[in-house]
Design a protein around this motif. Structure first.
Motif, PDB file in Angstrom:
ATOM      1  N   GLY A 150     -30.656  27.949  13.576  1.00 18.79           N
ATOM      2  CA  GLY A 150     -31.029  27.597  14.946  1.00 18.79           C
ATOM      3  C   GLY A 150     -32.092  26.524  14.997  1.00 18.79           C
ATOM      4  N   GLY A 151     -32.476  26.137  16.205  1.00 16.27           N
ATOM      5  CA  GLY A 151     -33.447  25.055  16.360  1.00 16.27           C
ATOM      6  C   GLY A 151     -34.790  25.365  15.747  1.00 16.27           C
ATOM      7  N   ALA A 296     -24.789  19.031  17.792  1.00 16.39           N
ATOM      8  CA  ALA A 296     -23.780  18.742  18.822  1.00 16.39           C
ATOM      9  C   ALA A 296     -24.412  17.943  19.947  1.00 16.39           C
ATOM     10  CB  ALA A 296     -23.191  20.042  19.367  1.00 16.39           C
ATOM     11  N   THR A 297     -23.606  17.071  20.551  1.00 12.45           N
ATOM     12  CA  THR A 297     -24.051  16.248  21.673  1.00 12.45           C
ATOM     13  C   THR A 297     -23.031  16.358  22.804  1.00 12.45           C
ATOM     14  OG1 THR A 297     -25.091  14.689  20.135  1.00 12.45           O
ATOM     15  CG2 THR A 297     -24.742  13.930  22.377  1.00 12.45           C
ATOM     16  N   PHE A 298     -23.512  16.538  24.029  1.00 12.11           N
ATOM     17  CA  PHE A 298     -22.645  16.675  25.197  1.00 12.11           C
ATOM     18  C   PHE A 298     -22.997  15.615  26.232  1.00 12.11           C
ATOM     19  CE2 PHE A 298     -22.400  20.768  23.219  1.00 12.11           C
ATOM     20  CZ  PHE A 298     -21.156  21.300  23.562  1.00 12.11           C
ATOM     21  N   ALA A 299     -22.004  15.224  27.028  1.00 17.84           N
ATOM     22  CA  ALA A 299     -22.230  14.320  28.153  1.00 17.84           C
ATOM     23  C   ALA A 299     -22.879  15.089  29.303  1.00 17.84           C
ATOM     24  CB  ALA A 299     -20.913  13.713  28.622  1.00 17.84           C
ATOM     25  N   PHE A 300     -23.531  14.364  30.195  1.00 21.07           N
ATOM     26  CA  PHE A 300     -24.241  14.944  31.339  1.00 21.07           C
ATOM     27  C   PHE A 300     -23.346  15.894  32.137  1.00 21.07           C
ATOM     28  CE2 PHE A 300     -26.847  13.675  35.372  1.00 21.07           C
ATOM     29  CZ  PHE A 300     -27.458  14.924  35.371  1.00 21.07           C
ATOM     30  N   ALA A 315     -24.437  26.747  18.143  1.00 20.52           N
ATOM     31  CA  ALA A 315     -25.350  25.643  17.839  1.00 20.52           C
ATOM     32  C   ALA A 315     -25.901  25.755  16.421  1.00 20.52           C
ATOM     33  CB  ALA A 315     -26.501  25.619  18.835  1.00 20.52           C
ATOM     34  N   ILE A 316     -25.932  24.625  15.742  1.00 22.60           N
ATOM     35  CA  ILE A 316     -26.607  24.500  14.453  1.00 22.60           C
ATOM     36  C   ILE A 316     -27.707  23.457  14.641  1.00 22.60           C
ATOM     37  CG2 ILE A 316     -26.403  23.901  12.017  1.00 22.60           C
ATOM     38  CD1 ILE A 316     -23.500  24.717  12.105  1.00 22.60           C
ATOM     39  N   GLY A 317     -28.941  23.864  14.458  1.00 23.12           N
ATOM     40  CA  GLY A 317     -30.046  22.958  14.775  1.00 23.12           C
ATOM     41  C   GLY A 317     -30.146  22.808  16.281  1.00 23.12           C
ATOM     42  N   LYS A 318     -30.170  21.580  16.743  1.00 22.35           N
ATOM     43  CA  LYS A 318     -30.369  21.319  18.169  1.00 22.35           C
ATOM     44  C   LYS A 318     -29.096  20.773  18.817  1.00 22.35           C
ATOM     45  CE  LYS A 318     -33.672  21.610  20.033  1.00 22.35           C
ATOM     46  NZ  LYS A 318     -34.942  22.103  20.541  1.00 22.35           N
TER      47      LYS A 318
END
Length: 330
Positions: A150-151, A296-300, A315-318
């Motif tokens: 996690g984060g 992971a990255t997500f759009a608005f 989630a892995i990390g942030k």
């Protein structure tokens, strides 16, 4: 402005991106044009109405953000319109404009992107304060990190290595442990495929010096048992959803120190340590010696999906939400 809004408590799906009043900074505050925001488990709890602090709906979730200062409130010094910054608060990060207290906003180092800056603040600050102050981790010691995928956990792995410790990472999947290893963990334990108490005893026959626990639940007691005499156990959260009951006879027999770390109140009670730790941490960050892993990255428009991704334990990390279109260097 456009913002991801929670109008009623519930699962992540209650959050919708819509028009919302643009906040205006008061004295001592700055308004930041947000380029990126990090998605944390605490955001999920706030949306569900299950966090230790309740924010009445409607509100904009998001406790971490990065972008550019757009407006400066009365009495603010040291920050100016156009400065690239990152900051944190209880809510407000999932909008095109976020408000931050001036003392809670930090200039983003030139070589750091907005994605990375948004993902850095809370997890690394929490981890550094608990390792440096709460645990008093020393070079050469053995550190066990629960929830190492996690984060906060992954930040603790990274910072533990930077502080000279040998790190044992405990996580729930092989993939999370691979990332922990890439961030410096020496020993890896998948607690879902083995008995944690037995695995820790085999890995650390002489015991650990420090345990960092952001998970709670069934992992806390076996981790506590792995501590050597006068070991330190630091609780920082209960991601498992259950607050563990600690057998105090173990604390008595081993002389164990059990303590907690809550970032929100640390600066109030230990301002000098807070300032020292902040200087040291930003130096490590600016020098590239520590950096968040963005899994992971997500759009608005995918704000609800990003919250669900974190809520479901993927989630892995942030996890980062890109508020602005480009989100490169500001």
């Amino acid at each position: 402005m456009r913002a991801a809004v929670c109008r009623e408590y519930g699962p992540p799906d209650v959050v919708r991106v819509e028009e919302f009043p643009t906040p205006v900074p008061e004295a001592g505050q700055v308004a930041v044009r947000v380029h990126a925001a990090a998605v944390n488990f605490s955001d999920v709890l706030l949306v569900a109405g299950e966090y230790q602090i309740k924010v009445p709906p409607p509100f904009v979730p998001g406790s971490e953000f990065a972008g550019v200062v757009e407006t400066v409130g009365e009495g603010v010094t040291g920050l100016a319109v156009g400065d690239r910054v990152f900051g944190s608060g209880i809510v407000g990060g999932f909008g095109e404009v976020a408000i931050g207290r001036a003392e809670g906003v930090t200039r983003t180092p030139d070589a750091i992107s907005d994605d990375v800056a948004a993902a850095f603040g809370v997890a690394h600050r929490t981890s550094y304060h608990m390792l440096r102050s709460a645990a008093a981790l020393a070079p050469g010691e053995h550190l066990v990190v629960l929830g190492a995928g996690g984060g906060v956990g992954l930040a603790a792995v990274q910072l533990g290595v930077a502080l000279g410790a040998t790190v044992t990472a405990v996580a729930s999947s092989a993939r999370k442990l691979e990332v922990a290893a890439a961030n410096g963990a020496t020993n890896l334990i998948d607690h879902r495929s083995t008995d944690l108490r037995a695995a820790l005893k085999k890995t650390l026959p002489d015991g650990a010096d420090v345990v960092i626990d952001p998970v709670g639940g069934d992992l806390a007691e076996p981790a506590l048992r792995c501590l050597r005499w006068r070991g330190r156990f630091v609780t920082v959260g209960f991601a498992a959803g259950t607050i563990p009951r600690i057998p105090l006879n173990l604390v008595l027999l081993k002389g164990i120190q059990v303590t907690g770390m809550q970032l929100r109140d640390f600066g109030t009670h230990a301002p000098e340590e807070m300032r020292r730790n902040e200087r040291e941490l930003i130096e490590l960050f600016a020098a590239g010696k520590v950096s968040p892993h963005i899994g992971a990255t997500f759009a608005f428009e995918e704000s609800a999906a990003a919250l669900r991704y974190v809520a479901d334990g993927h989630a892995i990390g942030k996890t980062v939400l890109r508020i602005a279109g480009n989100n490169g260097w500001g």
